[in-house]
Design an enzyme around this catalytic site. Structure first.
Site, PDB file in Angstrom:
ATOM      1  N   HIS A 154      32.453  33.665  41.902  1.00  0.00           N
ATOM      2  CA  HIS A 154      33.662  34.441  41.571  1.00  0.00           C
ATOM      3  C   HIS A 154      34.917  33.858  42.220  1.00  0.00           C
ATOM      4  CE1 HIS A 154      36.528  37.622  40.995  1.00  0.00           C
ATOM      5  NE2 HIS A 154      36.553  37.882  42.293  1.00  0.00           N
TER       6      HIS A 154
ATOM      7  N   HIS B 140      39.593  34.995  49.117  1.00  0.00           N
ATOM      8  CA  HIS B 140      40.216  36.309  48.979  1.00  0.00           C
ATOM      9  C   HIS B 140      39.288  37.487  49.259  1.00  0.00           C
ATOM     10  CE1 HIS B 140      38.515  36.172  44.816  1.00  0.00           C
ATOM     11  NE2 HIS B 140      38.515  37.483  44.916  1.00  0.00           N
TER      12      HIS B 140
ATOM     13  N   GLU C  49      37.093  41.448  53.177  1.00  0.00           N
ATOM     14  CA  GLU C  49      36.581  42.696  52.608  1.00  0.00           C
ATOM     15  C   GLU C  49      35.063  42.709  52.515  1.00  0.00           C
ATOM     16  OE1 GLU C  49      36.506  46.484  50.795  1.00  0.00           O
ATOM     17  OE2 GLU C  49      38.041  45.429  51.962  1.00  0.00           O
ATOM     18  N   ASP C  50      34.463  41.617  52.083  1.00  0.00           N
ATOM     19  CA  ASP C  50      33.035  41.623  51.731  1.00  0.00           C
ATOM     20  C   ASP C  50      32.119  41.003  52.781  1.00  0.00           C
ATOM     21  OD1 ASP C  50      33.722  42.845  49.392  1.00  0.00           O
ATOM     22  OD2 ASP C  50      33.611  41.056  48.157  1.00  0.00           O
TER      23      ASP C  50
ATOM     24  N   ASP D 255      42.173  37.500  39.834  1.00  0.00           N
ATOM     25  CA  ASP D 255      40.917  38.110  40.268  1.00  0.00           C
ATOM     26  C   ASP D 255      40.406  39.089  39.202  1.00  0.00           C
ATOM     27  OD1 ASP D 255      38.859  39.115  42.104  1.00  0.00           O
ATOM     28  OD2 ASP D 255      40.157  40.859  42.353  1.00  0.00           O
TER      29      ASP D 255
END
Length: 324
Positions: A52, A76, A80-81, A130
């Site tokens: 991704h 990016h 967050e992940d 995105d």
């Protein structure tokens, strides 16, 4: 001990001619950093998650954006992940890239519209790219999730893309979103019928048809409009697929063309075998194309398209009259 992650083709093939050697090295390091942080993570499709951010970076490269934005595209989702600290990104890639990644993280954690309204234009652009890749790969999500993402895209992200001057991206986002929202039979028939057109022309024609359909509120009027378009699709498809020629041949007289076409059509329609063999093959192709997007679309095709084809054949036979 495993070696570094395999770089994507656009890195291996040296397709970053507009960047200096130092910038290319930063982008390679950003890819390796992201691949390590996302190791073991997978998308709903089952693909490694790193596919991704790589795809988002490819969109940024195609748009001609600078090295910082391409690096941020690759990184990016790491805060967050993966729980990566912003300080680690800052130490490796500097303040600019870190600010872009933190901006993307803020979009994920806060109300999308409110954060987009105050975000840096480069962060907005990254968010649009995105969402573009996420919309292109929406099918593994369940129906409710696809509809939610599609409504958000139409309400928030596509307008942002338009304001940024990314007209083609905005149009693609709107087209994908509309195809994933529930509609009446006329909408679904037109969406399936557009599969007959060359890929390059499908979205623009479907958007135009759906815009005209939105004006019609009466169900019968909508059904007549959809039926008329479906009847015209084979001729439109042939026209769009015909390669341009430098010198056009001298046209045949209109009367001769009409007479020839009528004779050929009569010959086909007078035999059930000659009529339904190509129509069955056509239906099978449309079903297979629909099944690539969703098994539900394939089922809807089998339910809705054969009656339309049958009605079209009956109408043509009535107009042609008895055999000469």
């Amino acid at each position: 001990m495993t070696g570094p992650p395999t770089p994507p083709p656009w890195l291996r093939a040296g397709l970053m001619a507009g960047f200096t050697p130092g910038e290319r090295d930063r982008i390679r390091r950003a890819h390796e950093f992201a691949a390590r942080r996302h190791a073991g993570q997978v998308r709903k499709s089952g693909e490694p998650y790193i596919t991704h951010p790589v795809a988002v970076a490819e969109i940024a490269l195609d748009a001609g954006l600078d090295c910082d934005v391409v690096c941020a595209a690759l990184l990016h989702d790491v805060i967050e992940d993966t729980g990566c600290a912003a300080g680690l990104i800052r130490a490796e890639f500097g303040d600019e890239v870190t600010a872009l990644v933190e901006g993307m993280t803020a979009l994920e954690r806060g109300p999308e519209q409110a954060v987009l309204d105050v975000a840096d234009d480069r962060v907005r652009t990254l968010k649009v790219f995105d969402r573009l890749h996420n919309m292109r790969t929406l099918q593994p999500l369940d129906q409710a999730r696809r509809e939610l993402k599609s409504r958000q895209t139409l309400a928030v992200v596509a307008p942002v893309a338009a304001r940024l001057g990314l007209r083609a991206v905005a149009a693609e986002l709107e087209s994908i979103a509309r195809r994933n929202l529930p509609g009446d039979t006329a909408c679904r028939v037109l969406a399936l019928g557009s599969l007959l057109l060359p890929r390059a022309h499908r979205d623009s024609h479907l958007d135009e048809w759906l815009g005209e359909l939105d004006v019609l509120r009466d169900r019968r009027a909508r059904a007549r409009f959809a039926f008329g378009l479906v009847r015209a699709l084979p001729a439109l498809s042939l026209t769009l697929r015909r390669p341009p020629s430098g010198t056009a041949p001298a046209p045949l007289p209109i009367a001769q063309l009409r007479a020839t076409g009528r004779r050929v059509l009569c010959w086909i329609l007078r035999s059930e075998l000659r009529t339904w063999t190509p129509l069955t093959l056509l239906l099978a192709w449309v079903v297979l194309e629909a099944a690539r997007n969703s098994p539900a679309d394939a089922v809807v095709t089998l339910v809705t398209v054969p009656p339309v084809l049958h009605a079209g054949v009956r109408s043509l036979r009535a107009r042609l009259g008895p055999p000469p």
